[in-house]
Motif scaffolding. Structure first.
Motif, PDB file in Angstrom:
ATOM      1  N   VAL A 523      -9.244  13.932   6.858  1.00 49.22           N
ATOM      2  CA  VAL A 523      -7.968  13.363   6.896  1.00 49.22           C
ATOM      3  C   VAL A 523      -7.759  11.985   6.193  1.00 49.22           C
ATOM      4  CG1 VAL A 523      -6.029  12.662   8.336  1.00 49.22           C
ATOM      5  CG2 VAL A 523      -7.373  14.667   8.925  1.00 49.22           C
ATOM      6  N   LEU A 524      -6.967  11.709   5.476  1.00 49.56           N
ATOM      7  CA  LEU A 524      -6.818  10.493   4.723  1.00 49.56           C
ATOM      8  C   LEU A 524      -5.858   9.577   5.692  1.00 49.56           C
ATOM      9  CD1 LEU A 524      -6.268  11.463   0.982  1.00 49.56           C
ATOM     10  CD2 LEU A 524      -8.472  10.568   2.215  1.00 49.56           C
ATOM     11  N   LYS A 525      -6.274   8.448   5.803  1.00 49.47           N
ATOM     12  CA  LYS A 525      -5.659   7.190   6.661  1.00 49.47           C
ATOM     13  C   LYS A 525      -5.427   6.025   5.752  1.00 49.47           C
ATOM     14  CE  LYS A 525      -7.084   9.212  10.881  1.00 49.47           C
ATOM     15  NZ  LYS A 525      -7.489   8.900  12.335  1.00 49.47           N
ATOM     16  N   ILE A 526      -4.267   5.333   6.200  1.00 51.43           N
ATOM     17  CA  ILE A 526      -4.239   4.183   5.320  1.00 51.43           C
ATOM     18  C   ILE A 526      -4.450   2.929   6.705  1.00 51.43           C
ATOM     19  CG2 ILE A 526      -2.445   2.425   4.457  1.00 51.43           C
ATOM     20  CD1 ILE A 526      -0.838   4.742   3.386  1.00 51.43           C
ATOM     21  N   ILE A 541      -2.017  10.547   5.693  1.00 55.10           N
ATOM     22  CA  ILE A 541      -1.387  10.378   4.354  1.00 55.10           C
ATOM     23  C   ILE A 541      -1.865  11.414   3.610  1.00 55.10           C
ATOM     24  CG2 ILE A 541      -3.094   8.691   3.433  1.00 55.10           C
ATOM     25  CD1 ILE A 541       0.836   8.531   3.331  1.00 55.10           C
ATOM     26  N   GLY A 542      -2.679  12.292   3.868  1.00 55.50           N
ATOM     27  CA  GLY A 542      -3.399  13.294   3.004  1.00 55.50           C
ATOM     28  C   GLY A 542      -4.343  14.020   3.555  1.00 55.50           C
ATOM     29  N   SER A 543      -5.242  14.806   2.489  1.00 58.50           N
ATOM     30  CA  SER A 543      -6.617  15.334   3.004  1.00 58.50           C
ATOM     31  C   SER A 543      -7.600  15.438   2.084  1.00 58.50           C
ATOM     32  CB  SER A 543      -5.960  16.875   3.397  1.00 58.50           C
ATOM     33  OG  SER A 543      -5.502  17.393   2.212  1.00 58.50           O
ATOM     34  N   VAL A 544      -8.582  15.885   2.059  1.00 58.49           N
ATOM     35  CA  VAL A 544      -9.999  15.994   1.304  1.00 58.49           C
ATOM     36  C   VAL A 544     -10.292  17.484   1.504  1.00 58.49           C
ATOM     37  CG1 VAL A 544     -11.844  15.128   0.517  1.00 58.49           C
ATOM     38  CG2 VAL A 544     -10.142  13.454   1.680  1.00 58.49           C
ATOM     39  N   ASN A 545     -10.513  17.904   0.390  1.00 60.46           N
ATOM     40  CA  ASN A 545     -11.323  19.412   0.198  1.00 60.46           C
ATOM     41  C   ASN A 545     -12.657  18.956  -0.306  1.00 60.46           C
ATOM     42  OD1 ASN A 545     -12.356  21.927  -0.544  1.00 60.46           O
ATOM     43  ND2 ASN A 545     -10.429  22.808  -0.601  1.00 60.46           N
ATOM     44  N   LYS A 554      -0.362  12.683   0.321  1.00 57.80           N
ATOM     45  CA  LYS A 554       1.179  13.342   0.453  1.00 57.80           C
ATOM     46  C   LYS A 554       1.970  12.188   0.886  1.00 57.80           C
ATOM     47  CE  LYS A 554       0.331  14.743   5.381  1.00 57.80           C
ATOM     48  NZ  LYS A 554       0.126  15.900   6.077  1.00 57.80           N
ATOM     49  N   ASP A 555       3.245  12.275   0.528  1.00 61.53           N
ATOM     50  CA  ASP A 555       4.370  11.329   0.940  1.00 61.53           C
ATOM     51  C   ASP A 555       3.951   9.803   0.906  1.00 61.53           C
ATOM     52  OD1 ASP A 555       5.876  13.538   1.602  1.00 61.53           O
ATOM     53  OD2 ASP A 555       5.347  13.393   3.909  1.00 61.53           O
ATOM     54  N   PHE A 556       3.430   9.573  -0.258  1.00 59.45           N
ATOM     55  CA  PHE A 556       2.531   8.289  -0.422  1.00 59.45           C
ATOM     56  C   PHE A 556       3.974   7.233  -1.365  1.00 59.45           C
ATOM     57  CE2 PHE A 556      -0.440   5.609  -3.127  1.00 59.45           C
ATOM     58  CZ  PHE A 556      -0.795   4.972  -2.228  1.00 59.45           C
ATOM     59  N   SER A 557       3.819   6.252  -0.816  1.00 61.31           N
ATOM     60  CA  SER A 557       4.905   5.234  -1.344  1.00 61.31           C
ATOM     61  C   SER A 557       4.458   3.852  -1.408  1.00 61.31           C
ATOM     62  CB  SER A 557       6.266   5.481  -0.926  1.00 61.31           C
ATOM     63  OG  SER A 557       7.348   4.592  -1.183  1.00 61.31           O
ATOM     64  N   PRO A 558       3.426   3.492  -2.388  1.00 57.07           N
ATOM     65  CA  PRO A 558       3.342   2.071  -2.293  1.00 57.07           C
ATOM     66  C   PRO A 558       4.275   1.017  -2.820  1.00 57.07           C
ATOM     67  CG  PRO A 558       2.261   3.304  -4.167  1.00 57.07           C
ATOM     68  CD  PRO A 558       2.876   4.239  -3.414  1.00 57.07           C
ATOM     69  N   THR A 559       4.430  -0.081  -2.291  1.00 52.71           N
ATOM     70  CA  THR A 559       5.351  -0.800  -2.877  1.00 52.71           C
ATOM     71  C   THR A 559       4.759  -1.796  -4.065  1.00 52.71           C
ATOM     72  OG1 THR A 559       4.736  -2.827  -1.215  1.00 52.71           O
ATOM     73  CG2 THR A 559       6.400  -1.177  -0.724  1.00 52.71           C
ATOM     74  N   LEU A 560       3.500  -1.883  -4.125  1.00 50.05           N
ATOM     75  CA  LEU A 560       2.883  -2.679  -5.306  1.00 50.05           C
ATOM     76  C   LEU A 560       1.336  -2.318  -5.346  1.00 50.05           C
ATOM     77  CD1 LEU A 560       3.288  -5.174  -7.356  1.00 50.05           C
ATOM     78  CD2 LEU A 560       2.314  -6.501  -5.447  1.00 50.05           C
ATOM     79  N   VAL A 561       1.090  -2.124  -6.522  1.00 47.23           N
ATOM     80  CA  VAL A 561      -0.310  -1.630  -7.277  1.00 47.23           C
ATOM     81  C   VAL A 561      -0.805  -2.760  -8.053  1.00 47.23           C
ATOM     82  CG1 VAL A 561      -2.198   0.361  -8.055  1.00 47.23           C
ATOM     83  CG2 VAL A 561       0.240   0.811  -6.291  1.00 47.23           C
ATOM     84  N   THR A 562      -2.130  -3.207  -8.069  1.00 48.54           N
ATOM     85  CA  THR A 562      -2.597  -3.896  -9.045  1.00 48.54           C
ATOM     86  C   THR A 562      -2.808  -3.303 -10.519  1.00 48.54           C
ATOM     87  OG1 THR A 562      -3.938  -5.184  -7.164  1.00 48.54           O
ATOM     88  CG2 THR A 562      -4.659  -5.624  -9.858  1.00 48.54           C
ATOM     89  N   ASP A 563      -2.197  -3.819 -11.475  1.00 50.12           N
ATOM     90  CA  ASP A 563      -2.203  -3.253 -12.748  1.00 50.12           C
ATOM     91  C   ASP A 563      -1.580  -1.816 -12.663  1.00 50.12           C
ATOM     92  OD1 ASP A 563      -3.268  -5.353 -14.004  1.00 50.12           O
ATOM     93  OD2 ASP A 563      -5.258  -5.067 -13.103  1.00 50.12           O
ATOM     94  N   ASN A 564      -0.766  -1.444 -11.651  1.00 48.09           N
ATOM     95  CA  ASN A 564      -0.035  -0.272 -11.694  1.00 48.09           C
ATOM     96  C   ASN A 564      -1.326   0.835 -11.585  1.00 48.09           C
ATOM     97  OD1 ASN A 564       2.482   1.062 -11.074  1.00 48.09           O
ATOM     98  ND2 ASN A 564       2.662   1.378 -13.188  1.00 48.09           N
ATOM     99  N   ILE A 565      -2.389   0.564 -11.281  1.00 47.02           N
ATOM    100  CA  ILE A 565      -3.379   1.612 -11.146  1.00 47.02           C
ATOM    101  C   ILE A 565      -4.142   1.707  -9.881  1.00 47.02           C
ATOM    102  CG2 ILE A 565      -5.697   2.367 -12.290  1.00 47.02           C
ATOM    103  CD1 ILE A 565      -4.873   1.295 -14.855  1.00 47.02           C
TER     104      ILE A 565
END
Length: 578
Positions: A523-526, A541-545, A554-565
């Motif tokens: 299970v992915l967590k923030i 926030i998601g899963s790992v196979n 899933k349902d991921f909505s960041p407000t800012l990402v460095t260099d957009n990556i």
């Protein structure tokens, strides 16, 4: 008494030939009990052995040049390629795209004249660029105008003219320069030196001989024996022939090839990469695309590889290999090409062919380059098939290596040895991994590190896989990241194997915080860090196979990402990376 012994021919090296001659002569009655080593006959034996050895070596080299696979001389390889209908690629010029701003308050239309010169500098060396066509300025403000997306090409333009004369036993039209970009060559045929009829007609290079008639205004090209290029014309059956007195006018570009790539990487306001003394009211030259696509003359190995493929495709693209060969031959900005049919796509898209290109001096093609490549493919494309140029997906590898060495043997400093190891890793990347469908074999890779220096006793090397995505800010979306390799699945309660780079995320109370992602038993967590301690702010926030190597946000909505990556790291389950 005759000698029944035969001269052995199973050895062509000098000493083998000499021994065979000596053995043969010693069996003759005239040389019974003769001391070959203690007389002048020894010199004659050496001479005969040398002559035979040289002749054998010479004949072997000639035989090698008779076949494309074994030929080593460029003239031989080029000749074999010509028989397959393949002309080796010339040097190609680097091109860049710029926006040109001028100070001009006139409301009338303003033009940038053809072949306006620009100067770009790289490693303290200046290179000349120019625009191939006339460009139009549009009004930017009350005092300025701008010409957008102007393509400039590196090199110096030259002209050469020839007069057709059938009285000459052999007449050849050879471009007088070797460093020519033949893709920029223009050819015109004027009626005579006094009659300018035909000056406005541009003849085209032959692309498909099956469509030629006796009136087709075309020319052929071939590489000459000294490495230059020659043009020649039809015979009145396949292509229009020339008449006595015809004036042949050629215009070509002399280029520095790959040396002029990457100009514009450091372009910034106040420190522009390109200048132009030819534009009197120049205000600014902003780089849109750095110079790229420059390349050297096609190598012998490349000719050997591409000529048979071009012959097999027969000027049409049907199979994936046809497309690959055609693009590698005709698209100069391709470092590597991968092609697959729509039926093999995931999900399948029938009626399409997908092409992915790793550019020579970039990670991705820009939109203009993609359009150019699609137009090139369509020239030989089956009508019912739609070509689609897509970006390659990179699997990045983060290497950590701890190297043990014997200080008594080491002749360098530890810092210098570390630099050598790093260089060895980068060299391995460039030569063994920077292509499609290449795999990292762990045992071979660590051996490369061990072989860096004789003082190295061993190394402990770990590898982390990384994918990079560009999430949409402030919008809830689902992202599927495929690593194509199994991910290590730790036991519950052990360390996480999936992690992310830093991003800004909005908590439930509306405040934003610097956040990270990790996996906890699939299970992915923030989480955020408060005084170095993890505080989970999103439990799912998601899963790992792990087995299939798929990370789903899933349902991921960041407000800012460095260099957009956003970088997603994971530890592979296996040491070999596919």
């Amino acid at each position: 008494m005759s000698n029944n012994r035969k001269i052995e021919i199973n050895s062509l090296d000098f000493f083998g030939i000499r021994d065979n001659l000596k053995s043969y002569l010693s069996g003759l009655e005239q040389f019974t009990d003769f001391d070959f080593e203690g007389s002048g006959t020894s010199i004659l034996l050496d001479l005969l052995a040398y002559v035979t050895h040289y002749q054998g070596f010479y004949n072997n080299m000639i035989a090698n040049e008779l076949f494309l696979d074994s030929a080593v001389k460029r003239t031989s390889v080029v000749s074999h390629a010509k028989a397959l209908g393949y002309t080796p690629k010339s040097k190609t010029a680097a091109t860049a795209t710029v926006d040109i701003t001028i100070d001009d308050s006139d409301s009338s239309t303003t033009y940038l004249t053809k072949r306006t010169k620009f100067k770009g500098t790289k490693d303290s060396v200046s290179y000349t660029f120019s625009n191939a066509d006339v460009e139009t300025f549009e009004v930017l403000s009350a005092t300025q105008k701008i010409a957008r997306n102007v393509t400039i090409v590196e090199g110096t333009w030259r002209n050469a003219t020839f007069i057709k004369d059938s009285n000459l036993t052999t007449q050849r039209f050879i471009i007088p320069e070797k460093n020519v970009d033949m893709s920029k060559l223009t050819v015109k045929v004027q009626q005579s030196t006094t009659d300018t009829t035909g000056f406005s007609d541009t003849w085209t290079k032959v692309s498909d001989i099956t469509s030629l008639t006796n009136t087709s205004k075309v020319y052929f090209t071939q590489e000459t024996e000294n490495g230059g290029f020659e043009i020649y014309f039809g015979d009145g059956v396949l292509g229009k022939g020339l008449s006595d007195g015809n004036l042949i006018i050629t215009e070509y570009l002399i280029t520095n090839g790959q040396d002029a790539n990457d100009i514009g990487n450091t372009d910034a306001v106040g420190s522009r990469a390109f200048t132009s003394a030819a534009i009197s009211n120049l205000s600014d030259i902003a780089v849109v695309t750095t110079s790229n696509g420059g390349s050297g003359k096609e190598t012998i190995l490349s000719i050997k590889d591409n000529a048979p493929k071009a012959y097999q495709s027969q000027n049409r693209n049907v199979t994936a290999n046809d497309y690959k060969s055609y693009i590698e031959t005709n698209y100069t900005n391709a470092n590597d090409v991968y092609v697959w049919g729509g039926e093999d796509n995931d999900p399948p898209e029938y009626g399409k062919v997908f092409v992915s290109v790793k550019p020579t001096n970039a990670s991705f093609l820009n939109n203009e380059e993609k359009i150019s490549l699609q137009n090139l493919i369509k020239q030989q494309n089956v009508v019912s098939i739609i070509p689609d140029v897509v970006d390659p997906i990179y699997l990045y590898l983060k290497i950590t290596s701890s190297v043990s060495f014997d200080a008594n043997i080491l002749t360098l400093s530890a810092k210098d040895l570390a630099a050598l190891v790093e260089l060895k890793v980068l060299t391995y990347k460039n030569t063994s991994l920077e292509k499609f469908s290449r795999n990292l074999r762990y045992s071979k890779f660590v051996k490369e590190i061990d072989d860096t220096d004789e003082s190295i006793l061993g190394n402990e090397t770990s590898i982390v896989m990384q994918r990079r995505i560009t999430p949409t800010l402030n919008q809830t979306k689902t992202y599927t990241v495929k690593f194509e390799n199994s991910i290590e699945h730790p036991h519950e309660g052990h360390h996480s194997t999936v992690s992310s780079s830093q991003f800004t995320y909005a908590k439930s109370d509306g405040t934003t915080t610097l956040s990270y992602i990790e996996d906890v038993n699939g299970v992915l967590k923030i989480y955020e860090l408060i005084d170095g301690v993890k505080n989970y702010i999103k439990d799912d926030i998601g899963s790992v196979n792990y087995e299939k190597g798929i990370v789903t946000l899933k349902d991921f909505s960041p407000t800012l990402v460095t260099d957009n990556i956003l970088k997603i790291d994971c530890i592979p389950a296996n040491k070999d990376i596919i």
